[in-house]
Design a protein around this motif. Structure first.
Motif: not given
Lengths: 575, 83
Positions: B7-30
């Motif tokens: 999960e950490e790796e996935i979020l890190a990959a996401l932030i690498e592409v879109a560093p502006e996003i805040d993953t704190a409120g991320l809904v895992p199923e959405k």
């Protein structure tokens, strides 16, 4: 109404009596026009089909989430757009005033577009993925009077700007549960049927799109109702579109393609316009082409290249036999892709070329001529093109020798030629010399009369089908506390054609780091949105500049790519 | 790799592409794209980042399975078992 009058360059008809003039006259005569005279895009697109007894044909087939689908007949679309025209009438929106949308591809977008045109106001669609800054600039420059959007987009992107938009008198929200005063559907139902006939003429302003150049802010490109003649004729000639066809234009109406061919042309012709509301996903696209039996498909090279990554085997599971014509626009379609298209879809991909300013397709591998893989195509009937060189004292030199690079020029006077850059008459006039519109694109013409794209004359970046102005991106990055200077350039990219890269010089006291790169990228994406913000940030000690202090983006690009930089005579000696 | 680490790796990959996003409120199923302003190019770059970080190859036709955090964890767990 500043900026709305026809300038002499646009009004001039240099080819009276020519084959081109006859071509356009015939196209105009094929459209009935308004009862009692005049011309209106929306009338040609929906109402006249209803009058002709085709009201029950499907005008719009809208694809929602998962497998949901909703059809709108020509009659339904005529009624709903008429009701929206009535809403604008009740809001006392004057003719020529601007109605903007900030929406995804939802039915309300199409109703708003057609209703606005019927009422005589000007329709201006914004790309919903834009960040707040491009939105603010466009709403301000376009003097938006009405905005149709969603509750979420309003909260995220408009509400914080509302104080800066004093001319925006009315916001309509398409969500069913929004408050009554702002509720699009309640307003529509309350307004009732349209009680007046459109009162526009060919010269009346109709559409406002924004595009970019090297310098300055995005330009507001204004088109008139008469453009419908070109939408109609070019869709037949360049896209082989016929009445009854299922037509899918994948472009968002936030860009000119998605309006000229993603709303207007297919409806005027009497086709069924397929609208995909979801974001790009190759498998879904294949299913749509197959299941909805698409006959004519107009798409973009980036999407095709992303599909190509799936490998040929993947496509064997699909049946594309309904497809009889496929075309592309946005950036050059490489020969490999054209051949791949023929193998996968059973028909070649036809490249086409045009710009926001031209309003409709000007050059294409069109119906009846051989497809030359890699070429933009030939000038369409009714369009006269030349390769030219700008000389001193506002003169042009025509380049007749084949295979010589020059600027693409179009003989002014075709029906969808833009009529103004709003509030910038000087800039508009600069586009025309001796009755020719100068496109800013560099091309060469081969001995068979096919044009080949070479590059931009200015520093505008072509990325994923969009034209991005470097200055728009630079000014946002310059506002970051760590940035002393910045040059934004396009770097060749196998998928996007060009990828936006920001070359940043940091202020004293800031250290180049991966963390800071991410921070700058985040900063730009927050303000500009993902389609415009740089995909990459790179740090530099200093940027190459002219003696007068202008960034030499061409030199910067060569430096980044490790290429020869060419003539440096005007470069600052210190660099 | 443990699901948490994945999960950490996935979020890190996401932030690498879109560093502006805040993953704190991320809904895992959405779907990521229903929660953040990501375009189709971002999504492709996210997949390429994942491939790099996890040293694996994700089949192009499987990309849609990685469009949410939960989907991506499930998919990558399976891929790792197969390795």
């Amino acid at each position: 109404m500043s900026g709305l009058s026809l300038s002499p360059a646009a009004a001039r008809s240099p080819f009276a009596g020519s084959a081109a003039a006859i071509f356009w006259e015939e196209a105009r005569n094929a459209l009935p026009g308004l009862p009692g005279g005049g011309l209106n895009i929306a009338w040609e697109a929906v109402d006249r089909h209803v009058l002709d007894g085709r009201g029950q044909a499907v005008a719009l087939r809208w694809l929602g989430e998962a497998d949901s689908c909703r059809d709108f007949t020509y009659l339904e679309l005529a009624k709903l757009s008429g009701q929206f025209a009535q809403v604008l009438q009740q809001l006392e929106v004057g003719s020529g005033e601007r109605v903007f949308t900030l929406l995804g591809r939802v039915p309300e977008l199409y109703i708003t577009a057609l209703g606005t045109l019927k009422q005589g106001a000007v329709f201006s669609p914004l790309f919903a993925v834009f960040g707040p800054e491009p939105i603010r600039l466009r709403l301000t420059a376009g003097k938006a009077r009405v905005l149709v959007t969603t509750q979420r987009l309003y909260e995220d992107k408009i509400k914080p700007l509302r104080k800066l938009l004093p001319e925006l008198k009315q916001v309509l929200l398409v969500d069913k549960e929004s408050p009554a005063a702002d509720n699009f559907w309640q307003r529509l139902n309350y307004a009732g049927a349209q009680s007046f006939l459109p009162a526009t003429r060919a010269e009346s302003p109709a559409l406002l799109h924004f595009t970019s150049g090297t310098t300055g802010r995005a330009k507001g490109v204004l088109h008139r109702h008469g453009a419908v003649v070109a939408h109609y004729a070019t869709a037949q000639k360049a896209l082989a579109l016929r009445s009854g066809d299922i037509f899918w234009c994948t472009a968002d109406p936030g860009w000119v393609t998605g309006t000229s061919y993603g709303i207007i042309a297919p409806l005027v012709i009497g086709a069924t316009l397929l609208v995909e509301s979801q974001e790009f996903e190759p498998q879904r696209w294949c299913r749509i082409l197959q299941d909805y039996r698409v006959n004519v498909w107009y798409t973009a090279p980036t999407a095709l290249r992303m599909m190509m990554r799936l490998g040929s085997e993947f496509f064997k599971a699909y049946d594309f036999s309904s497809l009889h014509f496929a075309a592309s626009v946005g950036e050059p379609l490489n020969a490999e892709l054209v051949l791949w298209g023929r193998e996968i879809f059973g028909c070649p991909l036809h490249d086409s070329w045009w710009q926001t300013e031209t309003g409709a397709i000007m050059i294409a591998n069109y119906v009846g001529i051989a497809v030359k893989p890699g070429a933009m195509g030939k000038a369409l009937p009714g369009i006269e093109c030349a390769v030219v060189k700008r000389m001193a004292e506002d003169r042009l030199e025509m380049i007749a020798t084949p295979e010589t690079v020059g600027e693409l020029a179009l003989r002014a006077g075709w029906p969808s030629m833009f009529v103004a850059y709003i509030d910038d008459e000087k800039r508009y006039r600069r586009c025309f010399i001796d009755g020719w519109y100068l496109s800013g694109d560099l091309v060469r013409r081969d001995a068979d009369g096919y044009f080949w794209f070479v590059g931009r004359r200015d520093d505008a970046i072509k990325s994923a089908g969009h034209l991005i102005g470097p200055y728009e991106v630079e000014r946002v990055l310059l506002a970051h506390p760590a940035v002393a200077d910045v040059g934004v350039i396009g770097i060749p990219d196998p998928l996007l054609y060009e990828s936006v890269r920001a070359c940043v010089v940091l202020k004293v006291g800031f250290c180049a780091s991966e963390q800071l790169k991410r921070e700058l990228k985040a900063w730009a994406r927050r303000v500009l949105g993902p389609a415009v913000a740089p995909r990459e940030v790179e740090f530099f000690e200093r940027l190459p500049k002219t003696r007068s202090g202008k960034i030499m983006r061409r030199v910067l690009r060569a430096r980044v790519l490790g290429e020869a930089v060419g003539d440096l005579s005007t470069l600052d000696e210190n660099l | 790799m443990q699901p948490k680490k994945l999960e950490e790796e996935i979020l890190a990959a996401l932030i690498e592409v879109a560093p502006e996003i805040d993953t704190a409120g991320l809904v895992p199923e959405k779907n990521f794209r229903d929660q953040y302003p990501l375009d189709s190019i971002d999504f492709l770059h996210f997949i390429l980042q994942l491939e790099k970080r996890l040293a694996c190859k994700i089949r192009e036709s499987d990309y849609p399975k990685l469009s949410s955090l939960k989907g991506a964890v499930n998919y990558l767990e399976l891929v790792q078992k197969e390795l």
